[in-house]
Scaffold this motif. Sequence first.
Motif, PDB file in Angstrom:
ATOM      1  N   GLY A  14     -10.046   1.402  -8.461  1.00 36.71           N
ATOM      2  CA  GLY A  14     -10.256  -0.291  -7.286  1.00 36.71           C
ATOM      3  C   GLY A  14      -8.218  -0.793  -8.348  1.00 36.71           C
ATOM      4  N   ILE A  15      -8.407  -0.436  -9.797  1.00 34.60           N
ATOM      5  CA  ILE A  15      -7.749  -1.473  -9.855  1.00 34.60           C
ATOM      6  C   ILE A  15      -5.927  -0.330  -9.507  1.00 34.60           C
ATOM      7  CG2 ILE A  15      -5.926  -2.373 -12.355  1.00 34.60           C
ATOM      8  CD1 ILE A  15      -7.729  -4.121 -11.331  1.00 34.60           C
ATOM      9  N   ASP A  16      -6.422   0.781 -10.046  1.00 34.54           N
ATOM     10  CA  ASP A  16      -5.130   2.156  -9.360  1.00 34.54           C
ATOM     11  C   ASP A  16      -4.663   1.882  -7.978  1.00 34.54           C
ATOM     12  OD1 ASP A  16      -5.734   3.199 -12.024  1.00 34.54           O
ATOM     13  OD2 ASP A  16      -7.348   4.802 -11.135  1.00 34.54           O
ATOM     14  N   LEU A  17      -5.936   1.582  -7.325  1.00 36.94           N
ATOM     15  CA  LEU A  17      -4.882   1.358  -5.822  1.00 36.94           C
ATOM     16  C   LEU A  17      -4.550   0.333  -5.448  1.00 36.94           C
ATOM     17  CD1 LEU A  17      -8.483   2.557  -3.932  1.00 36.94           C
ATOM     18  CD2 LEU A  17      -6.535   3.720  -4.305  1.00 36.94           C
ATOM     19  N   LEU A  18      -5.255  -1.083  -6.279  1.00 37.32           N
ATOM     20  CA  LEU A  18      -3.879  -2.673  -6.445  1.00 37.32           C
ATOM     21  C   LEU A  18      -2.594  -2.272  -6.897  1.00 37.32           C
ATOM     22  CD1 LEU A  18      -6.591  -4.894  -7.546  1.00 37.32           C
ATOM     23  CD2 LEU A  18      -5.189  -4.496  -5.061  1.00 37.32           C
ATOM     24  N   ASP A  19      -2.108  -1.204  -7.682  1.00 33.25           N
ATOM     25  CA  ASP A  19      -0.994  -0.563  -8.647  1.00 33.25           C
ATOM     26  C   ASP A  19      -0.574   0.051  -7.606  1.00 33.25           C
ATOM     27  OD1 ASP A  19      -1.661  -1.835 -10.915  1.00 33.25           O
ATOM     28  OD2 ASP A  19      -2.804   0.257 -11.959  1.00 33.25           O
ATOM     29  N   ALA A  20      -1.382   1.026  -6.742  1.00 30.99           N
ATOM     30  CA  ALA A  20      -0.176   2.056  -5.659  1.00 30.99           C
ATOM     31  C   ALA A  20       0.201   0.696  -4.964  1.00 30.99           C
ATOM     32  CB  ALA A  20      -1.360   3.192  -5.200  1.00 30.99           C
ATOM     33  N   LEU A  21      -0.833  -0.162  -4.291  1.00 28.31           N
ATOM     34  CA  LEU A  21       0.052  -0.881  -3.665  1.00 28.31           C
ATOM     35  C   LEU A  21       1.304  -1.745  -3.990  1.00 28.31           C
ATOM     36  CD1 LEU A  21      -0.313  -2.850  -0.508  1.00 28.31           C
ATOM     37  CD2 LEU A  21      -2.128  -3.927  -1.631  1.00 28.31           C
ATOM     38  N   LEU A  22       1.143  -1.953  -4.838  1.00 29.69           N
ATOM     39  CA  LEU A  22       2.776  -3.111  -5.546  1.00 29.69           C
ATOM     40  C   LEU A  22       3.287  -1.725  -5.643  1.00 29.69           C
ATOM     41  CD1 LEU A  22       1.199  -5.056  -8.594  1.00 29.69           C
ATOM     42  CD2 LEU A  22       1.944  -5.204  -6.072  1.00 29.69           C
ATOM     43  N   ARG A  23       3.022  -0.721  -5.829  1.00 30.30           N
ATOM     44  CA  ARG A  23       4.522   0.018  -6.144  1.00 30.30           C
ATOM     45  C   ARG A  23       5.167   0.401  -4.225  1.00 30.30           C
ATOM     46  NH1 ARG A  23       2.326   5.833  -9.150  1.00 30.30           N
ATOM     47  NH2 ARG A  23       4.394   6.258  -8.501  1.00 30.30           N
ATOM     48  N   LEU A  24       3.894   0.956  -3.454  1.00 29.49           N
ATOM     49  CA  LEU A  24       4.033   1.316  -1.321  1.00 29.49           C
ATOM     50  C   LEU A  24       4.698  -0.225  -1.670  1.00 29.49           C
ATOM     51  CD1 LEU A  24       0.787   2.312  -0.760  1.00 29.49           C
ATOM     52  CD2 LEU A  24       3.350   3.889  -0.212  1.00 29.49           C
ATOM     53  N   THR A  25       5.100  -1.302  -1.599  1.00 33.79           N
ATOM     54  CA  THR A  25       5.221  -2.092  -0.852  1.00 33.79           C
ATOM     55  C   THR A  25       6.852  -2.169  -1.853  1.00 33.79           C
ATOM     56  OG1 THR A  25       4.096  -3.828  -2.296  1.00 33.79           O
ATOM     57  CG2 THR A  25       3.377  -3.461  -0.514  1.00 33.79           C
ATOM     58  N   GLY A  26       7.090  -2.193  -2.898  1.00 35.53           N
ATOM     59  CA  GLY A  26       8.288  -2.558  -3.179  1.00 35.53           C
ATOM     60  C   GLY A  26       8.498  -3.988  -4.610  1.00 35.53           C
ATOM     61  N   VAL A  27       7.121  -4.564  -4.295  1.00 32.84           N
ATOM     62  CA  VAL A  27       7.342  -5.779  -5.471  1.00 32.84           C
ATOM     63  C   VAL A  27       7.736  -5.490  -6.948  1.00 32.84           C
ATOM     64  CG1 VAL A  27       6.341  -6.906  -3.335  1.00 32.84           C
ATOM     65  CG2 VAL A  27       4.723  -5.627  -5.437  1.00 32.84           C
ATOM     66  N   THR A  28       7.876  -3.948  -6.826  1.00 28.84           N
ATOM     67  CA  THR A  28       7.654  -3.620  -8.741  1.00 28.84           C
ATOM     68  C   THR A  28       9.306  -3.690  -9.060  1.00 28.84           C
ATOM     69  OG1 THR A  28       7.142  -1.234  -8.379  1.00 28.84           O
ATOM     70  CG2 THR A  28       5.226  -2.563  -9.155  1.00 28.84           C
ATOM     71  N   GLU A  29      10.256  -3.416  -8.053  1.00 27.54           N
ATOM     72  CA  GLU A  29      11.540  -3.651  -8.064  1.00 27.54           C
ATOM     73  C   GLU A  29      12.009  -4.535  -7.663  1.00 27.54           C
ATOM     74  OE1 GLU A  29      13.151  -1.065 -10.224  1.00 27.54           O
ATOM     75  OE2 GLU A  29      11.037  -0.180 -10.053  1.00 27.54           O
ATOM     76  N   PRO A  30      13.339  -5.310  -8.463  1.00 24.98           N
ATOM     77  CA  PRO A  30      13.564  -7.081  -7.582  1.00 24.98           C
ATOM     78  C   PRO A  30      13.714  -6.569  -6.155  1.00 24.98           C
ATOM     79  CG  PRO A  30      15.310  -6.051  -9.936  1.00 24.98           C
ATOM     80  CD  PRO A  30      14.273  -5.134  -9.288  1.00 24.98           C
ATOM     81  N   SER A  31      13.576  -7.544  -5.174  1.00 26.73           N
ATOM     82  CA  SER A  31      13.814  -6.945  -3.660  1.00 26.73           C
ATOM     83  C   SER A  31      13.403  -8.009  -2.863  1.00 26.73           C
ATOM     84  CB  SER A  31      12.748  -5.889  -3.784  1.00 26.73           C
ATOM     85  OG  SER A  31      11.821  -6.038  -3.728  1.00 26.73           O
ATOM     86  N   GLY A  32      14.590  -8.897  -1.925  1.00 26.58           N
ATOM     87  CA  GLY A  32      14.015  -9.316  -1.119  1.00 26.58           C
ATOM     88  C   GLY A  32      12.340  -9.515   0.152  1.00 26.58           C
ATOM     89  N   ARG A  33      12.261  -9.996   0.274  1.00 30.92           N
ATOM     90  CA  ARG A  33      11.378  -9.302   1.307  1.00 30.92           C
ATOM     91  C   ARG A  33      11.412 -10.377   3.263  1.00 30.92           C
ATOM     92  NH1 ARG A  33       6.673 -12.034   3.518  1.00 30.92           N
ATOM     93  NH2 ARG A  33       4.518 -10.557   3.594  1.00 30.92           N
ATOM     94  N   LEU A  34      11.356  -9.526   4.115  1.00 31.46           N
ATOM     95  CA  LEU A  34      11.878  -9.964   5.469  1.00 31.46           C
ATOM     96  C   LEU A  34      10.178  -9.742   5.992  1.00 31.46           C
ATOM     97  CD1 LEU A  34      14.875  -8.162   5.990  1.00 31.46           C
ATOM     98  CD2 LEU A  34      14.004 -10.820   5.805  1.00 31.46           C
ATOM     99  N   GLU A  35       9.796 -10.260   6.780  1.00 31.74           N
ATOM    100  CA  GLU A  35       8.175 -10.297   8.393  1.00 31.74           C
ATOM    101  C   GLU A  35       9.366 -10.182   9.415  1.00 31.74           C
ATOM    102  OE1 GLU A  35       3.691 -11.816   8.319  1.00 31.74           O
ATOM    103  OE2 GLU A  35       4.856 -11.311   6.025  1.00 31.74           O
ATOM    104  N   VAL A  36       8.711  -9.637   9.892  1.00 34.78           N
ATOM    105  CA  VAL A  36       9.107  -9.551  11.799  1.00 34.78           C
ATOM    106  C   VAL A  36       8.193  -8.923  12.701  1.00 34.78           C
ATOM    107  CG1 VAL A  36      11.479  -8.629  13.152  1.00 34.78           C
ATOM    108  CG2 VAL A  36      11.528  -8.906  10.394  1.00 34.78           C
TER     109      VAL A  36
END
Length: 208
Positions: free
Chosen positions: A117-139
Amino acid sequence: MLVRDVMKSPVLTVGPEVTLEDAYKLLLEKGIRHLPVVAEGRLVGIITDRDIRLATSHLNPKGPCPGCTRVEEVMTREVVTAHPLDPVEEAARVMRERKIGCLPVLEDEALVGIVTGIDLLDALLRLTGVTEPSGRLEVRLPDRVGELARLTGFLAGRGVNIHSLLSYPEEGEFVRAVVRVNTLETHPLAEALRREGFDVLWPPKKPW
């Protein structure tokens, strides 16, 4: 992203003849919760720290050796597994539906990894791009052809690079898009989107 991209390898395993005491010590020493059980190179079961605690709690503490029970007497024999080429979201779905904490990964019947489960959480973080400096938009977009392209085209037209984009359906024939972009200045971008008629949920409108 595939299971092979997030799984742990090589895998720490035990044999069916190992005692619960030794298996539990190994779990504590390595800081893990799951041990695949392998005999003659073949996966024959899996045992977890919870399995061991439950098993030993039912044993007579005054018996000759409560921890000397063998792993094969307690392990789960019908093991749910994954393949290295399975998508991570499929692995997550299986683990959620089966209410299990890991999937041993088999290729040609050989144990080549394990995903938790922890590996899949890490995958989710990578998929959403939160591991890199970025801004978030939700539309919120109408669920019809071309709406997602209209959103990405608007961002491209303003020179905004998209780091990640996830979307999921909502009730009422809408789709919610969560976009990670290469700027932290998302409030001006959100206001520009609103002026173009987009229903921006995040960032919220400023009170002034």
